[in-house]
Motif scaffolding. Structure first.
Motif, PDB file in Angstrom:
ATOM      1  N   THR A 159       3.149   8.090 -52.691  1.00 53.50           N
ATOM      2  CA  THR A 159       3.681   7.029 -53.546  1.00 53.50           C
ATOM      3  C   THR A 159       3.258   5.696 -52.936  1.00 53.50           C
ATOM      4  O   THR A 159       3.232   5.539 -51.722  1.00 53.50           O
ATOM      5  CB  THR A 159       5.219   7.078 -53.655  1.00 53.50           C
ATOM      6  OG1 THR A 159       5.807   6.651 -52.416  1.00 53.50           O
ATOM      7  CG2 THR A 159       5.703   8.483 -53.991  1.00 53.50           C
ATOM      8  N   CYS A 165      11.573   9.329 -60.286  1.00 52.38           N
ATOM      9  CA  CYS A 165      10.351   8.552 -60.551  1.00 52.38           C
ATOM     10  C   CYS A 165       9.108   9.378 -60.237  1.00 52.38           C
ATOM     11  O   CYS A 165       8.132   9.361 -60.997  1.00 52.38           O
ATOM     12  CB  CYS A 165      10.345   7.273 -59.719  1.00 52.38           C
ATOM     13  SG  CYS A 165      11.468   5.980 -60.288  1.00 52.38           S
ATOM     14  N   LEU A 195       8.755  12.559 -60.367  1.00 50.85           N
ATOM     15  CA  LEU A 195       8.598  13.614 -61.365  1.00 50.85           C
ATOM     16  C   LEU A 195       8.377  13.080 -62.778  1.00 50.85           C
ATOM     17  O   LEU A 195       8.152  13.868 -63.705  1.00 50.85           O
ATOM     18  CB  LEU A 195       9.833  14.522 -61.358  1.00 50.85           C
ATOM     19  CG  LEU A 195      10.061  15.325 -60.078  1.00 50.85           C
ATOM     20  CD1 LEU A 195      11.395  16.048 -60.138  1.00 50.85           C
ATOM     21  CD2 LEU A 195       8.925  16.314 -59.850  1.00 50.85           C
ATOM     22  N   GLY A 196       8.457  11.759 -62.945  1.00 48.68           N
ATOM     23  CA  GLY A 196       8.272  11.184 -64.274  1.00 48.68           C
ATOM     24  C   GLY A 196       9.476  11.340 -65.180  1.00 48.68           C
ATOM     25  O   GLY A 196       9.367  11.175 -66.400  1.00 48.68           O
ATOM     26  N   ARG A 247      11.171   6.059 -65.682  1.00 48.67           N
ATOM     27  CA  ARG A 247      10.011   5.188 -65.525  1.00 48.67           C
ATOM     28  C   ARG A 247      10.191   4.261 -64.334  1.00 48.67           C
ATOM     29  O   ARG A 247      11.239   3.645 -64.161  1.00 48.67           O
ATOM     30  CB  ARG A 247       9.820   4.344 -66.800  1.00 48.67           C
ATOM     31  CG  ARG A 247       8.646   3.393 -66.751  1.00 48.67           C
ATOM     32  CD  ARG A 247       8.612   2.548 -68.014  1.00 48.67           C
ATOM     33  NE  ARG A 247       9.863   1.793 -68.177  1.00 48.67           N
ATOM     34  CZ  ARG A 247      10.110   0.642 -67.563  1.00 48.67           C
ATOM     35  NH1 ARG A 247       9.226   0.116 -66.729  1.00 48.67           N
ATOM     36  NH2 ARG A 247      11.254   0.016 -67.787  1.00 48.67           N
ATOM     37  N   SER A 262       2.817   3.549 -57.967  1.00 46.99           N
ATOM     38  CA  SER A 262       2.072   4.706 -58.462  1.00 46.99           C
ATOM     39  C   SER A 262       2.446   5.959 -57.688  1.00 46.99           C
ATOM     40  O   SER A 262       2.968   5.902 -56.572  1.00 46.99           O
ATOM     41  CB  SER A 262       0.563   4.461 -58.332  1.00 46.99           C
ATOM     42  OG  SER A 262       0.201   4.333 -56.965  1.00 46.99           O
ATOM     43  N   THR A 279       0.657   9.814 -56.733  1.00 48.32           N
ATOM     44  CA  THR A 279      -0.516  10.682 -56.726  1.00 48.32           C
ATOM     45  C   THR A 279      -0.124  12.025 -56.122  1.00 48.32           C
ATOM     46  O   THR A 279       0.481  12.065 -55.043  1.00 48.32           O
ATOM     47  CB  THR A 279      -1.668  10.070 -55.895  1.00 48.32           C
ATOM     48  OG1 THR A 279      -1.953   8.758 -56.382  1.00 48.32           O
ATOM     49  CG2 THR A 279      -2.917  10.925 -55.992  1.00 48.32           C
ATOM     50  N   ARG A 325      -3.614  11.504 -60.679  1.00 46.55           N
ATOM     51  CA  ARG A 325      -2.798  10.364 -61.103  1.00 46.55           C
ATOM     52  C   ARG A 325      -2.174  10.595 -62.480  1.00 46.55           C
ATOM     53  O   ARG A 325      -1.226   9.909 -62.860  1.00 46.55           O
ATOM     54  CB  ARG A 325      -3.655   9.092 -61.133  1.00 46.55           C
ATOM     55  CG  ARG A 325      -4.262   8.703 -59.800  1.00 46.55           C
ATOM     56  CD  ARG A 325      -3.223   8.227 -58.815  1.00 46.55           C
ATOM     57  NE  ARG A 325      -2.625   6.963 -59.186  1.00 46.55           N
ATOM     58  CZ  ARG A 325      -3.118   5.770 -58.831  1.00 46.55           C
ATOM     59  NH1 ARG A 325      -4.208   5.699 -58.073  1.00 46.55           N
ATOM     60  NH2 ARG A 325      -2.507   4.662 -59.197  1.00 46.55           N
ATOM     61  N   ASP A 326      -2.720  11.546 -63.222  1.00 41.69           N
ATOM     62  CA  ASP A 326      -2.220  11.822 -64.570  1.00 41.69           C
ATOM     63  C   ASP A 326      -0.955  12.680 -64.495  1.00 41.69           C
ATOM     64  O   ASP A 326      -0.982  13.777 -63.910  1.00 41.69           O
ATOM     65  CB  ASP A 326      -3.282  12.548 -65.392  1.00 41.69           C
ATOM     66  CG  ASP A 326      -2.791  12.882 -66.785  1.00 41.69           C
ATOM     67  OD1 ASP A 326      -2.625  11.956 -67.600  1.00 41.69           O
ATOM     68  OD2 ASP A 326      -2.537  14.081 -67.051  1.00 41.69           O
ATOM     69  N   PRO A 327       0.171  12.219 -65.079  1.00 38.88           N
ATOM     70  CA  PRO A 327       1.438  12.970 -64.970  1.00 38.88           C
ATOM     71  C   PRO A 327       1.360  14.391 -65.507  1.00 38.88           C
ATOM     72  O   PRO A 327       1.998  15.298 -64.955  1.00 38.88           O
ATOM     73  CB  PRO A 327       2.427  12.122 -65.783  1.00 38.88           C
ATOM     74  CG  PRO A 327       1.844  10.737 -65.767  1.00 38.88           C
ATOM     75  CD  PRO A 327       0.358  10.927 -65.780  1.00 38.88           C
ATOM     76  N   GLN A 361      -0.374  16.477 -62.960  1.00 41.10           N
ATOM     77  CA  GLN A 361       0.475  16.604 -61.773  1.00 41.10           C
ATOM     78  C   GLN A 361       1.455  17.752 -61.913  1.00 41.10           C
ATOM     79  O   GLN A 361       1.714  18.483 -60.955  1.00 41.10           O
ATOM     80  CB  GLN A 361       1.239  15.305 -61.541  1.00 41.10           C
ATOM     81  CG  GLN A 361       0.397  14.157 -61.034  1.00 41.10           C
ATOM     82  CD  GLN A 361       1.196  12.868 -60.919  1.00 41.10           C
ATOM     83  OE1 GLN A 361       2.378  12.815 -61.304  1.00 41.10           O
ATOM     84  NE2 GLN A 361       0.580  11.824 -60.391  1.00 41.10           N
ATOM     85  N   ARG A 362       2.003  17.920 -63.118  1.00 42.58           N
ATOM     86  CA  ARG A 362       3.062  18.921 -63.313  1.00 42.58           C
ATOM     87  C   ARG A 362       2.584  20.334 -63.009  1.00 42.58           C
ATOM     88  O   ARG A 362       3.382  21.206 -62.661  1.00 42.58           O
ATOM     89  CB  ARG A 362       3.587  18.845 -64.749  1.00 42.58           C
ATOM     90  CG  ARG A 362       4.381  17.581 -65.026  1.00 42.58           C
ATOM     91  CD  ARG A 362       5.069  17.612 -66.381  1.00 42.58           C
ATOM     92  NE  ARG A 362       5.505  16.283 -66.765  1.00 42.58           N
ATOM     93  CZ  ARG A 362       4.986  15.566 -67.752  1.00 42.58           C
ATOM     94  NH1 ARG A 362       3.991  16.080 -68.477  1.00 42.58           N
ATOM     95  NH2 ARG A 362       5.443  14.367 -68.038  1.00 42.58           N
TER      96      ARG A 362
END
Length: 305
Positions: free
Chosen positions: A8, A50, A52-53, A56, A61, A63, A68-70, A73-74
């Motif tokens: 982060t 944050c 885990l999305g 917001r 950021s 990673t 970087r794309d949520p 990432q999942r």
């Protein structure tokens, strides 16, 4: 050198005028069991949400394994935030099957493997309402394992457990890190658990990371504390001697024991020589081993003052 599993950078979250998370920057290396420590209200759960999305971030950021794309990432992450909820009237396996159907990923083989990893294969046909709290926590961890994650993010996984349940979960996480080669990010305020389990630790207070490193590194950074036995009568003579030595400070005795002196960048031999010059006879200087609890209280108390 190990690659970075979770990074982060400047992660910030505000609620009105209150900053719950203040420019959080952490680096979790692949293979780490990383303890995310802080007192209640420090911002641990906000940080995890944050990451885990689930909420917001206002800035910063996240990673995960270079992604970087949520959505991407999942695929790498299994998470348990706070106490896992299950349908008590369903069996352990049925609860996992329902979670797999909801997530749209996972198979019967994945469920079998996850149940085996947490030691519930053979108990999965029982209704969850008959499970102990420790078994429910293990079922919650099984749910995070079904998707074959590389990173587990667990928020207070031993919260509310009795000592036996805490040990079961701690042993399970150690086994997963060792045998399944998982990276684990675990938030907690239970210092003894973290000290036994984690390879690296970050301490959060009032939304800010105040220290990070291995347990040994954090302890080594703390002031060295010695118990001192001298012939000072009255005790004020020792206090006056310590007060005029830069890098030394007098600490209160514990439970009626010997007075304690904290040294910041000062060698015990220098302390001994100084006390002798002040006319005190020094009979013993006894090093006191610090613990993670000492470090934690020192940092969080300092930040609050």
């Amino acid at each position: 050198m190990a690659s970075e599993a979770l990074v982060t950078e400047g992660l910030t979250r505000r609620y009105g005028a209150r900053t719950s998370l203040d420019a959080l920057t952490v680096r979790v290396l692949e293979g780490d069991v990383y303890g995310f420590l802080g007192p209640n209200g420090a911002g641990k759960t906000t940080a995890i949400r944050c990451i885990l999305g689930l909420i917001r971030a206002d800035a910063g950021s996240v990673t995960i394994f270079g992604e970087r794309d949520p959505v991407r990432q999942r695929a790498h992450v299994g998470a348990m935030v706070e106490t896992p909820a299950f349908h008590g009237w369903m069996t352990g396996r049925q609860n996992l099957e329902r979670a797999v159907a909801f997530a749209g990923q996972g198979s019967k083989e994945d469920i079998d493997r996850a149940l085996s990893q947490v030691g519930l294969l053979g108990r999965d046909g029982e209704k969850v309402q008959g499970y102990s709290l420790g078994m429910r926590q293990r079922l919650g961890i099984a749910r995070t394992l079904v998707g074959r994650p590389r990173l587990l993010i667990l928020d207070e996984p031993t919260n509310g457990l009795d000592p036996r349940g805490m040990r079961e979960v701690r042993d399970l996480l150690s086994q997963l890190a060792r045998d399944a080669r998982l990276t684990i990010f675990i938030s907690s305020h239970l210092l003894a658990e973290i000290e036994q389990l984690c390879s690296r630790v970050g301490i959060l207070n009032q939304g800010r990371l105040v220290s990070e490193g291995t347990v040994d590194e954090l302890i080594a950074r703390r002031d060295r504390v010695l118990e001192v036995e001298v012939d000072a009568r009255p005790a004020e003579q020792l206090a006056a001697a310590v007060a005029c030595l830069p890098g030394a400070s007098l600490r209160p005795a514990i439970d009626g024991g010997l007075p304690r002196i904290a040294l910041e960048g000062l060698d015990p031999a220098e302390l001994n020589a100084h006390l002798t010059r002040q006319g005190l006879r020094v009979f013993a200087l006894i090093p006191q081993r610090s613990s993670l609890e000492d470090v934690f209280l020192s940092l969080t108390t300092k930040e609050l003052t």
